[in-house]
Each structure stands twice: as structure tokens, then as C-alpha cells.
Design a protein around this motif. Sequence first.
Motif: not given
Lengths: 385, 187, 117
Positions: A25-28, B105-107, C99-100, C103-104, C106-114
Motif C-alpha cells: 500500500t501507498n503508506k509503506y 475522493a480517489l488517489w 506492522i505493515a 497498518g495497511r 489505513e492506507a487508502e486510494e479512496k476517501t469517502v467522507l464521513p
Amino acid sequence: MYSSIPKGLTDFTLLVEKGTNAIVTNKYNPFYYHGALPQFYLWVLYLSGLLLFAYYIPTIDNAYFSENLVNAWTSVNYITNTIPMGAVIRGIHRYAGDAMVITILLHALRVWVTDRYRQYRWIQWVTGIVLLLLVLFVGQTGYYLVWDERSLILTRMTVSALRVLPFVGPGIAEWFLNGTAITNLTLSNFLFIHIGLSFFLLFGLWLHYVRMTRPVMTPPPAINYILMAVLLLVVFAYPISSGKMADINSTPTSFDIDWFFLFPYYMMAHMDLTVYWVALIGITLAVCFIPLPSLYKAAAPVEAAEVVLSKCVGCRLCSLDCPYMAIEMVPAPAGSRFKLLATVKPYRCSGCGVCVGACAFDAIDLPNLLDSDVTAQIKAMAESQ
Amino acid sequence: MAVGSENKVITLICERACDLSSVTDASGEVKEVSGLHVVKLPCSGMIQPLMIEAAMKAGAAGVIVTGCQLGDCYYREGNRMIRDRLLGNRPPGLKKTVDRRRVLALWLARPQKDRFLSEAKEFMHLVKGLGTPTPAPAAASKAAAPAASKAEDKTPEEKAADAKPKVSKDIPVNPDATVDGAKGPER
Amino acid sequence: MGKTIDTALVVVGALICLAFTGLMPWAELGMNGTFDNWPLWLRWTSEHTGLHLPDYAAVSGLGADWTSYLQKNGADKNLGDYAYSLVMGLAMIAAAIGIAAVGREEAEEKTVLPVKK
């Protein structure tokens, strides 16, 4: 734009990064921290270097090969064979140096491939090249410090190369040796250069970072563990040992070459010294001048953002958000309702428009793309049948 | 207020995110997905929440914000900036009257055109299911009145923005106008 | 990820932790677990208190491969330190993967607004 870079290389890089994103993922994704990786290795070098410095003795005495002989070589030997974890710390220091050169080169490559070195970014590029040269030189002085036969050969080769320089050559060679011959003073000079120059790197790094807001200097801990683990594994796989102690009355002729730092010596050994200097300086200047065409003849010159002073309320959002430290808040003229006004430093502006997005008062614009035009375009699209 | 005969979704995309040039025609419409329009900006950080509000007011069913992969913005931080603005972590933010379900939103990196199209299609289904958008200012101001009364929730910037006389973009504004409206706009 | 996969990963992770926890002191002792190699304070404790710790002479042979590799490549003394470096490196890699993996999410390619209520 990507147009000036071989498109194939860019496409390949993006595909590799896309694959990496799928796994970690882009975070790591380490590609997204390509500048922070060498910075991490720099901290490792400082810490391991400090530990080695505690036991290192910068002298060359070998006139009396007695059991209690104390010089640079024996102190390094003492660290490697007697001090607990000494061999590991020495290995970490040496391989962190190699790793730093590798990560710097990868960093430079990605910067070049993703087109992040031109126009407003030229200082980062030029300081980066200078920093790389400094790192290479610091690493070479590290090889002199061990004072085994390789160190002796390297020192002599360096002195003969320096002497060839016109006008300043003999003077620089005398500075380098701290005298006219190799003595104890020479080795303490090497230690001074090694430590002093490596702290001077921090000044160079400040210049490297100064035109970026919130530079990314720290990879996430998971990546740091992998970076450190690589060093630890390599220390086991390739244990470090010194060559024979140097004897200045002898003339050793061959040595094992560490290609990351000692490639200039390979060049020195295989070409005329004048050609060597011309090649070295020429290549360095050529690489430094890579962003030059974009500064004066850019294909798509940046039209810097412009503040509409009558609307600016001094809220500082554009200045805080600008990624390139291009907006400065200045005191408003007397009689103004507000304390601060924004001004743009046009030579730092990248034309990205983050300031436009930050402004709630329509007080800053990109001249070639007004946000009012964008909003009008959006409205027209939404309203059309 | 003109409402399109089909649900319209406006995409605000940056130049270096996923490459949509092969599927977009000259007027910015995506041929494959009916109702999807594209507006290009140099960086997703240039997007003002105002633009999203304008799109909704003009009748768009939804807005897709698209930027580079987080961590790989060509201009370093633009995508994180707009992301923080949308999430309310950074001023200026979206007005409370905007329906958050209609913003996505897309990244995505340059090769990820297909991912964009699949997410966009899914989003269009979603906003169709939400019914006709209500862009009428009357409804917006009714909702805005209770929101405006909570003055202590707003940052000083938002208070100042609210104090500014609200004029639409096609009415010329006196360039000497100050925030307290001392020289008001000429109507 | 199903619950069974999560449980399996936790079990595997725990076993790896235990393995490294055992390997590190062994490496620090020079890959030799015989009683004579223990630090002085541990030997004293074992002899003078009721805590009689067993002799781990059986693990002394385990490091033969690593010892011969290190000696072949020029390492002279303190071979246990190199072994510790290897084990520590592997432990760090395992930690990073752990850890990864967590933690993965939380990583995102898409954000949906709460949607605020």
C-alpha cells in the motif's frame, strides 16, 4: 511534463510502483520515501560512527612492532575483535555508507525519471549532486582511517592526483597530508575531515530542504526496520576484516575495491591523471547543469501565482499550504485593516495552485487558470443538457 | 435551476493522476460512463471546496475529486491538502450543507485509469440511488440558518467569509470592497 | 481477511517471537549454550539460589554452519555477535511485516467522507 524524459522509463517506474502499492500500500511504499531513505542511513552513520570514534586512535606509528603497539590499525582491530559487538558496529558503519550511496543514486534516478528537478526545483538538484560528492569523499576518508595497506595505497594515489591540479595542486596535497609526508598529523587530519565534513553535510542538507515545506525526512518505522535489517543481514553475510597493517616503508600495489566509494581510484589507476580530473569535473558540472535549460527556456514556463492585495485578509493559509515556501506573509501597509498580507516569490512558485485551493477569499490566482474560470466551467458542465 | 436529464457527476482531476485522455472527448465528457464530466487542474490541491459547492448548486449529482497517490503528489502535498480540507482537518472546509455522500475522493497514479472508471461507475450508481439532488438556494439557506447560528463552531476565517457580502461571480464587484462591506458591491 | 486467517497469523507471529527470543541470547553467548559460557551473574544465580537453571550444552552444535561460514569469510573473534546481528535483522524484518500487515488497513486510494449526524 514527462515529455522530455524517455517515456518508457517513466512508464516502467510507475508500473513497478503500482505493483509495490498492491503489496504494501501507498503508506509503506519505499518509492514514496526515496529522499528519506538516505537521510535514515545518515543517522545510522552518525550513531555508529560515534561509537567507533570512542575507541579509534588516529596515529600511524609502526616503527616498533611490539605487543603494545597502539595505532589506528590496532585500535580498529581492537574494536573488531575485542569490544563486544564492535565488529557488528564497524560493519554497520561501513555498510550504511554503501547503502547511503545506493539510496542516494536511486533517489536521484527517481527524481530525474518523475521530472522533479526542473525550474523551481533546481536548487534541490544542484545541492543534491554536491551532497553526493561530499558523501563520496567522506566515505573515502573512512577507508584511509583503517590504515591498512589499502589505506596507504589510496593516500598515495590521492596525493599524486591532487599534485597534478594546476596552481593549487601542491598546496592542496600539502593540506591533505597535513605536511609534506605521511605522518601522525596526516591521520588526525583524515579523522577531522571525516567527521567535520560529515557534519557539514547537515548544512548542505539544509540547503537541500530549504525550499520545501514540511520535507519528508523520516520513513515510517516499518520501512526503517527493513532498512536497518538489511544492514544487519549484510554484516553477517560479509564480515569485515582489515588488510595488513600499513608500513610506510613499503609500497603495496593492489587492493580490494569497494565500487561504491572507490571507483575514482579505479579511474585514476587506468587513465592519465589530467584526463581523470577533466572527466570528474566535467561530468559533475554536466550533471549539475541538467536543470539549466528549464530555467531559461522551459517548454511550459511557470506563471507564478499572484495575490489580489485588495482581497487578502492575511489569514496565512496560502503561506502555510504552499509546498515550496513560495508565499511569505509581510506586514500590511499602515492603515490596512489587517496585520499581514501574502506575497508570492515568483521564482519559487511551481504553478500548482494549492494556494488557490486554500484561499477562502478569492485573493490569490494563477494567471493562466483563474479559479473563477474553473468554477464557471464546472457550472456549465453541471447545467448543460 | 437547470437539472440535467441524467445524473451528472463532475470529476475534478489533476494533470498527473490517472490518465483519462484516452476516454475523454474534447468537451470533457467521458464517453464510457454517461453523465461523467472531467475538469482538469494542475494539482488536486487547487480544488476549492467552493468549486464542489458550486457544482452541487448547479445540479450535479456528485463530485469526484481525483489526485495522485497519497505520498506521490507531483507538487508534494496537494493531494493531502485537499484530502484534509474535505475531511474538515484543514481550512477552508466544505460547508455543512453539502451532502457528504455525494463527494468521493480517489488517489490514483497515472496507469490506474481502469480503477478510476470502475470506482466512478460505482459512484454513479450510488448517487443515482440517493435521488435527485436538491440544489435550490431556498433549501440550502433553510439548512444554513441553523448551521450559521452556531457561530462558535466556525473559525475566524469562516466568520469573516460569512461576513463578506455574498455576490455571485457574474456580478462585477468593486475591487476596493473590504470585508466589512464599507464600499459595497455595485448592483 | 477471515477470522481463521487472522488467528493463524497470530499463532505464527507468536511462534516467530518465541523463536527469536530464544535465538538472541544463544547468539550472544557465542552460539554456545554450555554452562561455562553463561555470564557470571547468571552462573552465580544458578549456583547460589534455589533457581537451578539447566545447562544448554545441547544447543552448542547448532551454530556449526554459521561458525564455519563466518570463519571462511574472514571473521575471527566474537562470532556470536555476527549471529546476533543476523537474528536481530530477521526479527526486524518480521516486525516490519507485522506492522505493515496491521497498518495497511489505513492506507487508502479512496476517501469517502464521513457523514456527520
